[in-house]
Design an enzyme around this catalytic site. Structure first.
Site: not given
Length: 287
Positions: A88, A105, A110, A115, A137, A236-239
């Site tokens: 997803h 990261e 910063v 990176e 998924d 949300q955002g950790d997916s």
């Protein structure tokens, strides 16, 4: 009709502003039914900052927006050319230039010098990925140029034992990590966080979701973690990020952050794609 308009608006907002994405981990039919709460009121999703680069397999999958690139999903390094992620996180994207993978990261604001930024050359979703159930998924993201895995800040994650459908026993303490939202305000974390969550049995997880979904919404290829007393979870955002045991170069990935109802709610464990179920597919398609 109003529900369809609401759903379309939520998808549009999530795509336009991935740094405030609210749809990952949340099946569309839950939105349509109105039986959800995006993030619990006044509830901090109880993670803590990791030692910088102590999880060298973790990557940030970022999307280009008006202000540059911003956090969209997590992911883990499979090898120097391939990232293991959730379907997803890439579903429907045809313009690969909107993606950037960042290994090494820690702080999103910063630059440490560790990176490694890589463009994406392609991705492969599992052919049986189903958006209506969030089953299968899982996806592989292919990098335009290889990562340097000779440095301590970027290492491939270990896969679980090559036994069919290995499922960590209920109660096993696992760790999930990411830059996802941390509070009811929905702000992305600036630094990489992790939190320990116990594995929940499929039967208990099915029972938890029985009042929202049809019977047995937890597929054998899914893994649940979290639950009572609540307060700790991915969000949300950790997916696409990893659920794992161990740490550093010894970590073993068991799950991929997939979906759930809200975040850190005691009644609803987080649901993860079970990596061991897909070992053959991963090995056959890795770059």
């Amino acid at each position: 009709m109003n529900k369809i308009i609401l759903l379309a608006a939520l998808f549009a907002c999530a795509y336009a502003a991935p740094q405030r994405m609210v749809l990952p981990r949340l099946p569309a039919k839950v939105i349509l039914n109105g039986k959800y709460q995006l993030i619990p009121e006044d509830k901090i999703v109880g993670g803590s900052e990791v030692v910088p680069n102590s999880l060298p397999f973790q990557i940030s999958l970022q999307r280009r927006s008006f202000g540059g690139f911003s956090q969209s999903c997590g992911g883990s390094i499979l090898n120097e050319n391939t990232i293991l992620d959730a379907a997803h996180c890439v579903d429907g994207v045809t313009d690969l230039t909107i993606f950037r993978v960042v290994a090494g990261e820690h702080s999103l604001s910063v630059v440490s010098g560790l990176e490694q930024n890589r463009d994406v050359s392609g991705y492969l979703m599992h052919p049986d990925y189903d958006t209506s159930t969030s089953s299968n998924d899982i996806a592989l993201i292919y990098l335009a140029s290889p990562l340097d895995l000779s440095v301590p800040s970027a290492k491939a994650v270990n896969m679980p034992p090559p036994t069919s459908e290995f499922d960590p026993p209920a109660g096993t303490i696992t760790t999930v990590s990411g830059w996802g939202t941390t509070s009811s305000g929905g702000s992305i974390s600036n630094v990489l966080l992790s939190v320990d969550v116990p594995i929940v049995s499929d039967s208990d997880c099915n029972a938890a979701y029985a009042g929202v979904f049809d019977p047995n919404p937890i597929f054998p290829s899914m893994l649940c973690a979290g639950g009572p007393p609540g307060g700790v979870d991915s969000c949300q955002g950790d997916s696409g990020g990893p659920l794992f045991t161990g740490t550093g170069a010894d970590a073993v990935q068991h799950g991929i952050v997939s979906w759930g109802i809200g975040c850190a709610q005691a009644a609803y464990p987080g649901v993860y794609t079970q990596v061991s179920y897909y070992l053959d597919w991963i090995m056959a398609n890795r770059g």
